[in-house]
Scaffold this motif. Structure first.
Motif, mmCIF file in Angstrom:
data_model
loop_
_atom_site.group_PDB
_atom_site.id
_atom_site.type_symbol
_atom_site.label_atom_id
_atom_site.label_comp_id
_atom_site.label_asym_id
_atom_site.label_seq_id
_atom_site.Cartn_x
_atom_site.Cartn_y
_atom_site.Cartn_z
ATOM 1 N N ASN A 249 -3.004 -0.553 2.859
ATOM 2 C CA ASN A 249 -3.507 0.401 3.557
ATOM 3 C C ASN A 249 -2.233 0.819 4.452
ATOM 4 O OD1 ASN A 249 -6.195 -0.616 3.322
ATOM 5 N ND2 ASN A 249 -5.909 -2.266 4.582
ATOM 6 N N ALA A 250 -1.524 0.111 4.738
ATOM 7 C CA ALA A 250 -0.118 0.948 5.315
ATOM 8 C C ALA A 250 0.624 2.065 4.344
ATOM 9 C CB ALA A 250 1.126 -0.251 5.720
ATOM 10 N N ARG B 221 -1.233 5.034 4.785
ATOM 11 C CA ARG B 221 -1.029 6.144 5.783
ATOM 12 C C ARG B 221 0.335 6.592 5.719
ATOM 13 N NH1 ARG B 221 -2.579 1.002 8.033
ATOM 14 N NH2 ARG B 221 -0.778 0.464 8.705
ATOM 15 N N ARG B 222 1.422 5.974 5.153
ATOM 16 C CA ARG B 222 2.789 6.517 4.764
ATOM 17 C C ARG B 222 2.532 7.766 3.826
ATOM 18 N NH1 ARG B 222 4.407 1.014 4.798
ATOM 19 N NH2 ARG B 222 4.220 0.991 2.404
ATOM 20 N N GLY C 121 -6.845 4.743 5.930
ATOM 21 C CA GLY C 121 -5.791 3.983 5.963
ATOM 22 C C GLY C 121 -5.810 3.061 7.377
ATOM 23 N N HIS C 122 -6.117 3.452 8.424
ATOM 24 C CA HIS C 122 -6.539 3.001 9.609
ATOM 25 C C HIS C 122 -7.576 2.265 9.746
ATOM 26 C CE1 HIS C 122 -2.677 4.133 11.733
ATOM 27 N NE2 HIS C 122 -2.976 5.358 11.497
ATOM 28 N N GLU D 252 -7.849 -1.494 8.246
ATOM 29 C CA GLU D 252 -7.571 -2.570 9.136
ATOM 30 C C GLU D 252 -8.361 -3.307 9.822
ATOM 31 O OE1 GLU D 252 -4.464 -3.356 8.269
ATOM 32 O OE2 GLU D 252 -3.502 -1.861 7.380
ATOM 33 N N HIS E 89 -5.717 0.202 15.453
ATOM 34 C CA HIS E 89 -5.916 1.124 14.153
ATOM 35 C C HIS E 89 -7.259 1.922 14.260
ATOM 36 C CE1 HIS E 89 -2.662 -0.110 11.593
ATOM 37 N NE2 HIS E 89 -2.815 -1.418 12.119
#
Length: 278
Positions: free
Chosen positions: A20-21, A24-25, A47-48, A51, A56
């Protein structure tokens, strides 16, 4: 310069891998390179959302709103934002919960037979569930989770036995692992963490986890009955449940290895994408 399709493919693969992180990146890096785009805002929001935490969720709402400002009719953004709002607590987030109906209505007007509309309708049914529906749903989810845990432990332990039989491991033949191949990374991490004679009991219990669990339950029940018949006082009379401790510890050990391996897999994917983009 990378294309939008390349960035979206990158986000999708990382999302499927559970990074997930990393999603987002990648979405943010894509917008840094190509400029703001509703599709990448959608991936940033997802991606948020994945979580499942309040902070998020707030970031996801900002991403959904930013994307919809660029394209008010984007089906993915409408569906994702509507789902986020439908799952919001009406007491803690009344404004967010109140936006659900308008978003769902707009989505159904634009594409009533789309997959996005079908997903939102399913979430609407979930949001209208009653107390007993909620209880049954939670029980079903727990049952599925328990089954998956048992299957994952046994499958991982049997794959480990096969790899050790072939001579893989720290003292065996060297094996080059593709970091983008999830199954290969998990198997290699399992061999690395659970090989050696001191881990033999863990491997044995893992391979026959279902049978061991059944025997442990029977022993726990029988022990508790005997202790109560002997008049043993509380809490000693419930010590029979200690028979379950080895199985629980084995599950945790295999799960920890899987979690570490999946993190390596996501890192490998990111590295491969970065290398490809040079």
């Amino acid at each position: 310069m990378s294309t939008l399709d390349a960035w979206q493919d990158r986000c999708e693969q990382l999302f499927v891998a559970g990074g997930n992180a990393a999603v987002r990146r990648s979405a943010q890096e894509g917008m840094d390179e190509l400029g703001p785009h509703p599709d990448l805002y959608c991936w940033l929001a997802l991606g948020h959302v994945a979580e499942d935490e309040d902070d998020h969720d707030d970031e996801a709402e900002r991403a959904f709103r930013a994307g919809l400002a660029l394209d008010p009719d984007h089906l993915g953004l409408l569906a994702g934002y509507a789902e986020l709002c439908l799952r919001a607590d009406g007491f803690d987030r009344p404004g967010r919960a109140g936006r659900a109906a308008g978003l769902a209505k707009r989505l159904k007007e634009l594409a009533p037979r789309s997959a996005e509309a079908g997903r939102v309708e399913a979430v609407e049914r979930w949001a209208r569930r009653g107390y007993w529906d909620d209880v049954r749903m939670r029980m079903a989810e727990q049952s599925v989770a328990a089954h998956d845990k048992a299957w994952n432990t046994e499958a991982q332990a049997r794959a480990l036995a096969d790899d050790l039989a072939r001579g893989d491991g720290p003292n065996g033949s060297a094996v080059t692992v593709d970091p983008t191949d999830r199954e290969a990374v998990v198997r290699a991490a399992t061999v690395e963490a659970l090989s050696g004679p001191w881990n033999a009991p863990v491997r044995l219990l893992g391979r026959y986890r279902t049978a061991v669990w059944s025997v442990s339950m029977a022993l726990a029940f029988a022990t508790n009955v005997v202790l109560r018949q002997w008049g043993v006082g509380f809490p000693v009379r419930w010590c029979g449940w200690l028979w379950l401790v080895p199985v629980l510890l084995v599950d945790r050990r295999f799960a920890a290895v899987r979690k570490e391996a999946e993190a390596r897999h996501v890192a490998g994917l990111e590295a491969a994408f970065a290398e490809r983009g040079r």
